[in-house]
Design an enzyme around this catalytic site. Sequence first.
Site, PDB file in Angstrom:
ATOM      1  N   GLU A 123     -11.038 -10.454  -1.559  1.00  0.00           N
ATOM      2  CA  GLU A 123     -10.870  -9.658  -0.467  1.00  0.00           C
ATOM      3  C   GLU A 123     -12.381  -8.857   0.244  1.00  0.00           C
ATOM      4  O   GLU A 123     -12.577  -7.958  -0.450  1.00  0.00           O
ATOM      5  CB  GLU A 123      -9.902  -8.439  -0.724  1.00  0.00           C
ATOM      6  N   LYS A 146       0.841  -1.180   0.148  1.00  0.00           N
ATOM      7  CA  LYS A 146      -0.121   0.147  -0.102  1.00  0.00           C
ATOM      8  C   LYS A 146       0.945   1.224   0.071  1.00  0.00           C
ATOM      9  O   LYS A 146       1.912   1.341  -0.683  1.00  0.00           O
ATOM     10  CB  LYS A 146      -1.007   0.007   1.297  1.00  0.00           C
ATOM     11  N   GLU A 156      -9.584  -0.216  -2.265  1.00  0.00           N
ATOM     12  CA  GLU A 156      -9.032   0.979  -1.966  1.00  0.00           C
ATOM     13  C   GLU A 156      -9.088   2.016  -3.017  1.00  0.00           C
ATOM     14  O   GLU A 156      -9.277   3.179  -3.153  1.00  0.00           O
ATOM     15  CB  GLU A 156      -7.911   1.130  -1.131  1.00  0.00           C
TER      16      GLU A 156
END
Length: 254
Positions: free
Chosen positions: A166, A12, A98
Amino acid sequence: MRKKKLMVANWKMNPGSVAEARVLFGKTKLAGGKLDKVETVMCPPFPYLGLFAHAGTTRVSLGAQDVFWANIGRATGEVSPEMLKDVGASYVIVGHSERRALGETDEMVSKKLRAVLAEGLTPIVCVGEKERDVDGKYFDILKNQIKSSLAGIRRTDFREFVIAYEPLWAIGKSAREAMTPRDIRETSIFIRKVLADMYDATTAELPVLLYGGSAEGSNTAAILRDGGVSGLLVGHASLDASGFISMLKSANSI
Ligand code: PGA
């Protein structure tokens, strides 16, 4: 099922400096390079990719966290599949939740997947429901997300293709809050069934399935043994070199 386990480190927006990135990459690569039953993929933020250009081996590969859907065009701030290939990345995460939360649509995901495949890179496409309702509506949500994200993907594209399941509600927590291996297995079977309906039963078995969402040292072995997946997409736990190395070793022993 795939013979080697696929362990993907999604760093990330971490770590905060080149020096730390070098240490994390170096330690993970050294340990991962000794394991013969695991392929480790490290996905650093874009500015660090060049530091590790062509540092990949058959056991430890380089991946990116996102990509643009074209090699040419006016696209300030974007990174093309061609550039990723040129720095030696072999995997690209596409459609992470995200990114989707920042506005990435299924249509954009499918365009990115096609661009990644055209460049000869292996996509890791992320899918997952936001929440689990008692009526099981999340199955339909997941099915629709898979169908639209994979729009335009052909049977032959699945030879080098990774799907990471996920569930959003399990991301960024702790192993205690991760999904249970049994529920992961149920969802893995469901994903293969959706693929079988879209393509055929043989094609449905081709993509590598991963689980992601609070995978840590304490649940790695159980998920890999009983979850019906061939590997893990690991976020926060991949930032601690020694903890992640234990996960790799655990995967290697299964
Ligand atoms: P996590 O993140 O392991 O920190 O839950 C996983 C991911 O978002 O890919």
